[in-house]
Design an enzyme around this catalytic site. Structure first.
Site, PDB file in Angstrom:
ATOM      1  N   SER A 120      49.532 -45.890 -15.181  1.00  0.00           N
ATOM      2  CA  SER A 120      48.851 -46.761 -14.543  1.00  0.00           C
ATOM      3  C   SER A 120      49.377 -48.019 -15.297  1.00  0.00           C
ATOM      4  O   SER A 120      49.016 -49.145 -14.651  1.00  0.00           O
ATOM      5  CB  SER A 120      47.270 -46.526 -14.525  1.00  0.00           C
ATOM      6  OG  SER A 120      47.188 -46.194 -15.743  1.00  0.00           O
ATOM      7  N   HIS A 141      52.726 -43.922  -8.865  1.00  0.00           N
ATOM      8  CA  HIS A 141      51.486 -44.175  -9.298  1.00  0.00           C
ATOM      9  C   HIS A 141      50.489 -43.882  -7.944  1.00  0.00           C
ATOM     10  O   HIS A 141      50.399 -44.352  -7.037  1.00  0.00           O
ATOM     11  CB  HIS A 141      51.458 -45.527  -9.652  1.00  0.00           C
ATOM     12  CG  HIS A 141      49.973 -45.870 -10.294  1.00  0.00           C
ATOM     13  ND1 HIS A 141      49.354 -47.086 -10.230  1.00  0.00           N
ATOM     14  CD2 HIS A 141      49.102 -45.077 -10.799  1.00  0.00           C
ATOM     15  CE1 HIS A 141      48.118 -47.134 -10.858  1.00  0.00           C
ATOM     16  NE2 HIS A 141      47.793 -45.948 -11.175  1.00  0.00           N
ATOM     17  N   GLU A 153      52.116 -46.266  -5.456  1.00  0.00           N
ATOM     18  CA  GLU A 153      52.873 -47.514  -6.162  1.00  0.00           C
ATOM     19  C   GLU A 153      54.389 -46.649  -6.501  1.00  0.00           C
ATOM     20  O   GLU A 153      54.188 -45.832  -7.413  1.00  0.00           O
ATOM     21  CB  GLU A 153      52.200 -47.984  -7.212  1.00  0.00           C
ATOM     22  CG  GLU A 153      51.310 -49.361  -6.827  1.00  0.00           C
ATOM     23  CD  GLU A 153      51.001 -50.064  -7.853  1.00  0.00           C
ATOM     24  OE1 GLU A 153      50.956 -51.308  -7.626  1.00  0.00           O
ATOM     25  OE2 GLU A 153      50.319 -49.472  -8.838  1.00  0.00           O
ATOM     26  N   ASN A 191      46.696 -52.519 -10.705  1.00  0.00           N
ATOM     27  CA  ASN A 191      45.725 -52.767 -11.911  1.00  0.00           C
ATOM     28  C   ASN A 191      45.872 -54.194 -12.303  1.00  0.00           C
ATOM     29  O   ASN A 191      45.075 -54.658 -13.005  1.00  0.00           O
ATOM     30  CB  ASN A 191      46.185 -51.672 -13.106  1.00  0.00           C
ATOM     31  CG  ASN A 191      45.631 -50.496 -12.583  1.00  0.00           C
ATOM     32  OD1 ASN A 191      44.382 -50.421 -12.237  1.00  0.00           O
ATOM     33  ND2 ASN A 191      46.409 -49.207 -12.940  1.00  0.00           N
TER      34      ASN A 191
HETATM   35  N1  CAA Z   1      39.652 -33.826  -2.516  1.00  0.00           N
HETATM   36  C1  CAA Z   1      39.348 -33.813  -1.423  1.00  0.00           C
HETATM   37  N2  CAA Z   1      38.722 -34.552  -0.391  1.00  0.00           N
HETATM   38  C2  CAA Z   1      37.722 -35.583  -1.067  1.00  0.00           C
HETATM   39  C3  CAA Z   1      37.777 -35.696  -2.489  1.00  0.00           C
HETATM   40  C4  CAA Z   1      38.793 -34.820  -3.194  1.00  0.00           C
HETATM   41  N3  CAA Z   1      38.812 -34.948  -4.499  1.00  0.00           N
HETATM   42  N4  CAA Z   1      36.875 -36.747  -2.701  1.00  0.00           N
HETATM   43  C5  CAA Z   1      36.257 -36.997  -1.561  1.00  0.00           C
HETATM   44  N5  CAA Z   1      37.015 -36.205  -0.474  1.00  0.00           N
HETATM   45  C6  CAA Z   1      36.877 -36.443   0.848  1.00  0.00           C
HETATM   46  C7  CAA Z   1      35.197 -36.049   0.951  1.00  0.00           C
HETATM   47  O1  CAA Z   1      35.220 -34.813   1.455  1.00  0.00           O
HETATM   48  C8  CAA Z   1      35.063 -36.879   2.553  1.00  0.00           C
HETATM   49  O2  CAA Z   1      35.921 -36.403   3.564  1.00  0.00           O
HETATM   50  P1  CAA Z   1      35.756 -36.428   5.117  1.00  0.00           P
HETATM   51  O3  CAA Z   1      36.355 -37.888   5.445  1.00  0.00           O
HETATM   52  O4  CAA Z   1      36.482 -35.586   5.796  1.00  0.00           O
HETATM   53  O5  CAA Z   1      34.156 -36.425   5.393  1.00  0.00           O
HETATM   54  C9  CAA Z   1      35.776 -38.320   2.350  1.00  0.00           C
HETATM   55  O6  CAA Z   1      36.762 -37.793   1.126  1.00  0.00           O
HETATM   56  C10 CAA Z   1      34.975 -39.150   1.862  1.00  0.00           C
HETATM   57  O7  CAA Z   1      33.893 -38.777   0.654  1.00  0.00           O
HETATM   58  P2  CAA Z   1      32.665 -38.955   0.669  1.00  0.00           P
HETATM   59  O8  CAA Z   1      31.658 -38.828   1.840  1.00  0.00           O
HETATM   60  O9  CAA Z   1      31.942 -37.821  -0.509  1.00  0.00           O
HETATM   61  O10 CAA Z   1      32.314 -40.155  -0.041  1.00  0.00           O
HETATM   62  P3  CAA Z   1      32.601 -41.716   0.198  1.00  0.00           P
HETATM   63  O11 CAA Z   1      32.737 -42.034   1.705  1.00  0.00           O
HETATM   64  O12 CAA Z   1      31.436 -42.177  -0.615  1.00  0.00           O
HETATM   65  O13 CAA Z   1      33.963 -41.945  -0.239  1.00  0.00           O
HETATM   66  C11 CAA Z   1      35.578 -42.272  -1.881  1.00  0.00           C
HETATM   67  C12 CAA Z   1      34.098 -41.497  -1.757  1.00  0.00           C
HETATM   68  C13 CAA Z   1      36.712 -41.979  -1.224  1.00  0.00           C
HETATM   69  C14 CAA Z   1      35.752 -41.927  -3.594  1.00  0.00           C
HETATM   70  C15 CAA Z   1      35.187 -43.924  -2.027  1.00  0.00           C
HETATM   71  O14 CAA Z   1      34.137 -44.147  -2.327  1.00  0.00           O
HETATM   72  C16 CAA Z   1      36.265 -44.499  -2.286  1.00  0.00           C
HETATM   73  O15 CAA Z   1      37.415 -45.051  -1.575  1.00  0.00           O
HETATM   74  N6  CAA Z   1      36.095 -45.157  -3.484  1.00  0.00           N
HETATM   75  C17 CAA Z   1      37.124 -46.100  -4.157  1.00  0.00           C
HETATM   76  C18 CAA Z   1      38.342 -45.320  -4.660  1.00  0.00           C
HETATM   77  C19 CAA Z   1      39.147 -46.306  -5.613  1.00  0.00           C
HETATM   78  O16 CAA Z   1      38.926 -47.254  -5.486  1.00  0.00           O
HETATM   79  N7  CAA Z   1      40.173 -45.305  -6.225  1.00  0.00           N
HETATM   80  C20 CAA Z   1      41.129 -46.058  -6.853  1.00  0.00           C
HETATM   81  C21 CAA Z   1      40.795 -46.046  -8.421  1.00  0.00           C
HETATM   82  S1  CAA Z   1      42.057 -46.637  -9.404  1.00  0.00           S
HETATM   83  C22 CAA Z   1      43.179 -45.501  -9.736  1.00  0.00           C
HETATM   84  O17 CAA Z   1      42.930 -44.394  -9.227  1.00  0.00           O
HETATM   85  C23 CAA Z   1      44.499 -45.635 -10.435  1.00  0.00           C
HETATM   86  C24 CAA Z   1      44.445 -46.183 -11.680  1.00  0.00           C
HETATM   87  O18 CAA Z   1      45.422 -46.806 -12.011  1.00  0.00           O
HETATM   88  C25 CAA Z   1      43.276 -46.617 -12.518  1.00  0.00           C
END
Ligand code: CAA
Length: 285
Positions: A120, A141, A153, A191
């Protein structure tokens, strides 16, 4: 080039998520980590997340079984990559850990294999310089949760060839992701933009501008972010956030990237977010 056999190094959150997506899309994946325990945790997580997709009727039970059958595991890095077309490295975010891994990958993977990193913030040009094939080294990424998040990315190091870039971009598309090409720069785009926002939210908390819930509510309801910045920091890991801010501060040399002292204090105390049960919020289990 197209890929059929792949390896993912590191069975943690990002590594098992990447292996999940590769295997679900028909590729054979060897998941590699240093211990059988880490591999078991990784494959258990893949099995659980596939079960969640079956329950939501996104995939069938037969697809889940076939996906799991495409994932094998290995604790020996050199043996695990001996016969693959592509390696994606997703280990701890330090040069001390990643550097020797890239040296080994270069020695052990077939000459044609592409060596990608899910880093990242560490320079792809630096990782490439640990190998004798810098034109075949690239950043790939992914974002957490990998099975859900659409972005990859695709990061070009100084010497990454067009052929390597095109193959990895095509793979990302085949995986159902949207690749975005970025050049090698600290924090890339994601990031460089995300972490200063999270860091600023921690400054707001430290200075008493608002409490945790209210800071998160402002960003969720005011900006339509799915998670507020402090919840997201806990989700990513406060140690990861601090590490990325330190890279931005050091490499760009601008004090606007100074990590917030409260972020540093939390990490020193071992409050790393969801994974340690305590970050800006407390978590059960
Ligand atoms: N595997 C498979 N499916 C998953 C999953 C996983 N690990 N996590 C969530 N899901 C699925 C759920 O089953 C659900 O599926 P449906 O649409 O079919 O119902 C869907 O994802 C949404 O999940 P939830 O209903 O449980 O919860 P939510 O609507 O609150 O969404 C979230 C959860 C997708 C995590 C949402 O909160 C979100 O997008 N959060 C922001 C995440 C983000 O910003 N990530 C980037 C972080 S930075 C990074 O990763 C890189 C870095 O370099 C730091």
């Amino acid at each position: 080039m197209s890929f059929s056999t792949t390896a993912v190094v590191g069975a943690g959150t990002m590594g098992n998520g990447i292996a999940h997506v590769l295997a679900l899309n028909g590729l054979d994946v060897t998941l590699i980590d240093v211990s059988e325990d880490a591999l078991r945790n990784g494959t258990d997580t893949i099995a659980e997340n596939l079960a969640r997709q079956v329950k939501k009727e996104r995939i069938t039970a037969a697809e889940r079984e076939a996906t799991l059958n495409r994932v094998s595991t290995h604790t020996d890095l050199a043996q695990g990559v001996a016969d693959v077309d592509l390696v994606i490295e997703a280990v701890t975010e330090t040069t001390e850990v990643k550097g020797p891994i890239f040296e080994t990958l270069d020695e052990a993977a077939p000459d044609h294999a592409i060596l990608a990193s899910n880093t990242s913030s560490i320079s792809i040009t630096w990782l490439a310089a640990q190998t004798s094939r810098p034109e075949q080294v690239i950043g790939m990424h992914f974002f957490n949760p990998v099975p859900i998040m659409k972005l990859v990315e695709v990061v070009r190091g100084l010497e990454t060839s067009n052929g390597t870039h095109d193959a990895v971009q095509a793979l990302a598309e085949d995986l159902g992701k949207t690749p975005v090409e970025v050049n090698d720069a600290p924090g890339f785009v994601s990031n460089r933009v995300l972490m200063p926002m999270i860091n600023e939210a921690v400054f707001c908390l430290m200075e008493g501008v608002a409490d945790e819930e209210d800071i998160d509510t402002v960003m969720k309801l005011g900006m339509n972010h799915p998670m507020g910045p402090l919840t997201l920091a806990d989700f990513i890991g406060l140690d990861v956030c601090l590490g990325i801010m330190e890279v931005l501060h050091r490499e760009l040399g601008d004090d606007k990237y100074r990590p917030c002292p409260l972020l540093r204090k939390k990490v020193t105390a071992g409050h790393l977010g969801r994974k340690s049960g305590q970050g800006f919020y407390a978590y059960d289990g």
